[in-house]
Design an enzyme around this catalytic site. Structure first.
Site, PDB file in Angstrom:
ATOM      1  N   SER A  95      39.678 -20.850 -44.000  1.00  0.00           N
ATOM      2  CA  SER A  95      38.752 -20.860 -42.866  1.00  0.00           C
ATOM      3  C   SER A  95      39.171 -21.904 -41.827  1.00  0.00           C
ATOM      4  CB  SER A  95      37.329 -21.103 -43.386  1.00  0.00           C
ATOM      5  OG  SER A  95      36.370 -20.786 -42.415  1.00  0.00           O
ATOM      6  N   ASP A 224      34.667  -9.869 -44.794  1.00  0.00           N
ATOM      7  CA  ASP A 224      34.407 -11.247 -44.363  1.00  0.00           C
ATOM      8  C   ASP A 224      33.418 -11.214 -43.197  1.00  0.00           C
ATOM      9  OD1 ASP A 224      34.551 -13.852 -43.220  1.00  0.00           O
ATOM     10  OD2 ASP A 224      36.566 -14.112 -44.020  1.00  0.00           O
ATOM     11  N   HIS A 253      34.070 -13.894 -47.336  1.00  0.00           N
ATOM     12  CA  HIS A 253      34.751 -15.070 -46.789  1.00  0.00           C
ATOM     13  C   HIS A 253      35.077 -16.073 -47.888  1.00  0.00           C
ATOM     14  CE1 HIS A 253      36.057 -17.796 -43.702  1.00  0.00           C
ATOM     15  NE2 HIS A 253      35.168 -18.713 -44.045  1.00  0.00           N
TER      16      HIS A 253
END
Length: 273
Positions: A95, A224, A253
Site C-alpha cells: 500500500s 481491493d 487489500h
C-alpha cells in the site's frame, strides 16, 4: 528499543531479526512494522534476515509533525538501510509502503537492492486527474481526512471492513485481525497520519517506477476496495521495465494478513527465482 535517529532528529523504530539475505518490509497507512508479522516469521524460518521499521509518525517511531511526505519517507528508509549496512536487499512494500519503496528506488537508486515487490501498492497515482482519469476523486480522500480528524478511533475500526474484504457477502471475519489493525493505527500520531493521506493519494510515482532497474513483482487482489487495481497495479506493471504482475482473484487489500498461505510462497518463489 532499537532505533536510528535521522538527520532531522526523528527516531525511527525498527526490528532486525535473523541472518542471511536481508528482506526489508515497508508497511501501509496508518500501521506499523507489526503488520508484517506473518511474513517476517515465515521468512525467518526460510533463513532470511528480516527488517521492518515503523514509518515516522507511525507505531513506535517519533510522532512527527513535519516531514510526513514521500521524499522524507524514502530518505528515512535510505538512512536505515545505510546505518544497518544492508546489501543485496529485497524491498517489499504494501500500500503506502509500496509508494515508499518506489520513491526510495527512484530517489536513491538500486545500489543496495536486489529485488522489489509492490503489494496492493498506491503507485503510480491514486488521485483522479485529467492525466489519470482512472484514479479516485479528491472527495474520497477528503472523507478519509474528515474521518481521521473527527473520530480517528471509530474511523479506524470501520475501515478494517473494506480493508480486509470483511464487508463482502459470506466473508469470514477475523476480529483479531481487525483489532490488530486498530491497535497499530492508534499507536501512531494523528498529525502524521493526517498528513500521510496527502502523501499516499497525491504523490505521482510515474517517474520513480520508470527508474526501477531491479527485478520487480507487483501483487494485487482484484477485489481491493482501498487501492483499486485498475489505476494501480495494472498501470505500474507497464511502467516498471520487465515487471511481473500477479493478480489474486477475489482477494482484498489486506491480503498479506488474510491469505499469508497464498502470498508467502509466491514471495519466496520470486525471491529465490
Amino acid at each position: 528499543m532499537p532505533t536510528i535517529t535521522t538527520r532531522d532528529g526523528t527516531e525511527i523504530y525498527y526490528k532486525d531479526w535473523g541472518q542471511g539475505q536481508p528482506i526489508v518490509f515497508s508497511h501501509g497507512w496508518p500501521l506499523s512494522g507489526d503488520d508484517w508479522d506473518g511474513q517476517m516469521l515465515f521468512f525467518l524460518s526460510q533463513g532470511y534476515r528480516v527488517i521492518a521499521h515503523d514509518r515516522r509518525g507511525h507505531g513506535r517511531s517519533s510522532q512527527t509533525w513535519s516531514g510526513n511526505d514521500m521524499d522524507t519517507y524514502a530518505d528515512d528508509l535510505a538512512e536505515l538501510t545505510g546505518k544497518l549496512g544492508l546489501e543485496d536487499a529485497v524491498h517489499i512494500g504494501h500500500s503506502t509502503g509500496g509508494g515508499e519503496v518506489a520513491r526510495y528506488l527512484g530517489r536513491h537508486g538500486s545500489k543496495r537492492v536486489a529485488k522489489a515487490v509492490l503489494i496492493g501498492a498506491v503507485p503510480p497515482l491514486m488521485l483522479k486527474t485529467e492525466a489519470n482519469p482512472g484514479g479516485l476523486p479528491i472527495d474520497v480522500f477528503d472523507g478519509i481526512r474528515k474521518g481521521v480528524a473527527d473520530n480517528r478511533a471509530e474511523f479506524y475500526r470501520e475501515i478494517t471492513l473494506p480493508f480486509y474484504g470483511y464487508n463482502r457477502p459470506g466473508a469470514k471475519v477475523s476480529e483479531g485481525i481487525r483489532q490488530h489493525w486498530w491497535l497499530q493505527g492508534m499507536m501512531g500520531g494523528i498529525k502524521a497520519h493526517y498528513d500521510c493521506i496527502k502523501a499516499f493519494s497525491e504523490t505521482d510515482f510515474t517517474e520513480d517506477l520508470k527508474k526501477i532497474d531491479v527485478p520487480t513483482l507487483i501483487m494485487h487482489g482484484d477485489d481491493d476496495q482501498i487501492v483499486p487495481i485498475g489505476a494501480s497495479a495494472m498501470l505500474s506493471s507497464k511502467l516498471v521495465k520487465g515487471a511481473q504482475l500477479k493478480v489474486y482473484p477475489g482477494l482484498p487489500h489486506g491480503l498479506c494478513a488474510t491469505h499469508p498461505e497464498v502470498v508467502n510462497p509466491d514471495l519466496l518463489a520470486f525471491i529465490k527465482g
